[in-house]
Scaffold this motif. Structure first.
Motif, short mmCIF file in Angstrom:
data_model
loop_
_atom_site.label_atom_id
_atom_site.label_comp_id
_atom_site.label_asym_id
_atom_site.label_seq_id
_atom_site.Cartn_x
_atom_site.Cartn_y
_atom_site.Cartn_z
N LYS A 27 0.79 -1.23 0.00
CA LYS A 27 0.00 0.00 0.00
C LYS A 27 0.83 1.28 0.00
CE LYS A 27 -4.18 -1.82 0.50
NZ LYS A 27 -5.30 -1.57 -0.34
N ASN A 42 -5.20 0.10 8.91
CA ASN A 42 -6.10 0.54 7.86
C ASN A 42 -6.89 1.75 8.35
OD1 ASN A 42 -8.00 0.90 5.91
ND2 ASN A 42 -8.57 -1.25 5.76
N CYS A 43 -6.63 2.92 7.80
CA CYS A 43 -7.31 4.14 8.21
C CYS A 43 -8.70 4.27 7.59
CB CYS A 43 -6.46 5.36 7.88
SG CYS A 43 -5.10 5.57 9.05
N ASP A 44 -9.08 3.35 6.73
CA ASP A 44 -10.41 3.38 6.13
C ASP A 44 -11.49 2.91 7.12
OD1 ASP A 44 -9.16 4.10 3.79
OD2 ASP A 44 -9.37 2.14 2.85
N SER A 71 -6.09 4.10 -0.35
CA SER A 71 -7.35 3.93 0.39
C SER A 71 -8.33 3.15 -0.47
CB SER A 71 -7.93 5.30 0.72
OG SER A 71 -9.23 5.17 1.24
N ASN A 72 -9.24 2.46 0.19
CA ASN A 72 -10.32 1.77 -0.51
C ASN A 72 -11.63 2.54 -0.42
OD1 ASN A 72 -8.81 -0.50 -1.36
ND2 ASN A 72 -8.85 -1.26 0.73
N LEU A 73 -11.62 3.71 0.25
CA LEU A 73 -12.83 4.51 0.36
C LEU A 73 -13.09 5.24 -0.95
CD1 LEU A 73 -12.35 6.07 3.91
CD2 LEU A 73 -13.88 4.21 3.26
N ALA A 92 -6.52 12.86 4.30
CA ALA A 92 -6.99 12.53 2.95
C ALA A 92 -6.33 13.48 1.95
CB ALA A 92 -8.50 12.65 2.88
N TRP A 106 -4.24 8.27 1.64
CA TRP A 106 -3.92 8.91 2.91
C TRP A 106 -2.49 9.40 2.76
CZ3 TRP A 106 -7.91 9.76 5.84
CH2 TRP A 106 -8.98 8.87 5.84
N CYS A 113 -1.43 5.20 9.69
CA CYS A 113 -2.03 4.63 8.47
C CYS A 113 -1.05 3.72 7.74
CB CYS A 113 -2.51 5.72 7.54
SG CYS A 113 -3.88 6.68 8.19
N HIS A 151 -5.29 11.49 11.05
CA HIS A 151 -5.20 10.08 11.46
C HIS A 151 -3.76 9.75 11.81
CE1 HIS A 151 -9.31 9.07 10.20
NE2 HIS A 151 -9.10 10.03 9.32
N VAL A 163 -11.74 8.95 -0.79
CA VAL A 163 -10.35 9.15 -0.38
C VAL A 163 -9.45 8.33 -1.31
CG1 VAL A 163 -8.64 8.91 1.45
CG2 VAL A 163 -10.99 9.50 2.04
#
Length: 96
Positions: free
Chosen positions: A10, A38-40, A65-67, A86, A73, A34, A31, A70
């Motif tokens: 990542k 996982n910050c998601d 990120s998987n969001l 973000a 990060w 990360c 955050h 976002v």
């Protein structure tokens, strides 16, 4: 061991030491860790907030990120601490 596998897939390195400002109508969440967590996943990595216009330095490390809202990060230095924010919440100087 699992964390290291996630981390290596990542994290990527980019330019270093870029001056940026935090963008947001209200306080923007910061955050922690990360690169190791996982910050998601919600509030477990919350480390505080930054006001719109706060000056920070982007170190160059990013975590995917998987969001949907976002992309990455981004690691920053603010008030002597290291945090993640973000990518979409930063306005950075061009050409550095």
């Amino acid at each position: 061991m699992l964390i290291l596998e996630w981390q290596s897939s990542k994290v990527r390195n980019n330019s270093q030491g870029i001056s940026c400002s935090v963008m947001g109508a209200k306080k923007v969440n910061l955050h922690a860790n990360c690169d190791m967590q996982n910050c998601d996943g919600g509030s477990s990595t919350n480390a505080g907030t930054a006001d719109d216009g706060t000056q920070v330095v982007m170190t160059g490390f990013q975590v995917a990120s998987n969001l949907p809202n976002v992309r990455n990060w981004v690691e920053i230095i603010a008030d002597g601490g290291t945090y993640y924010i973000a990518e979409s919440k930063l306005a950075c100087e061009q050409g550095e």
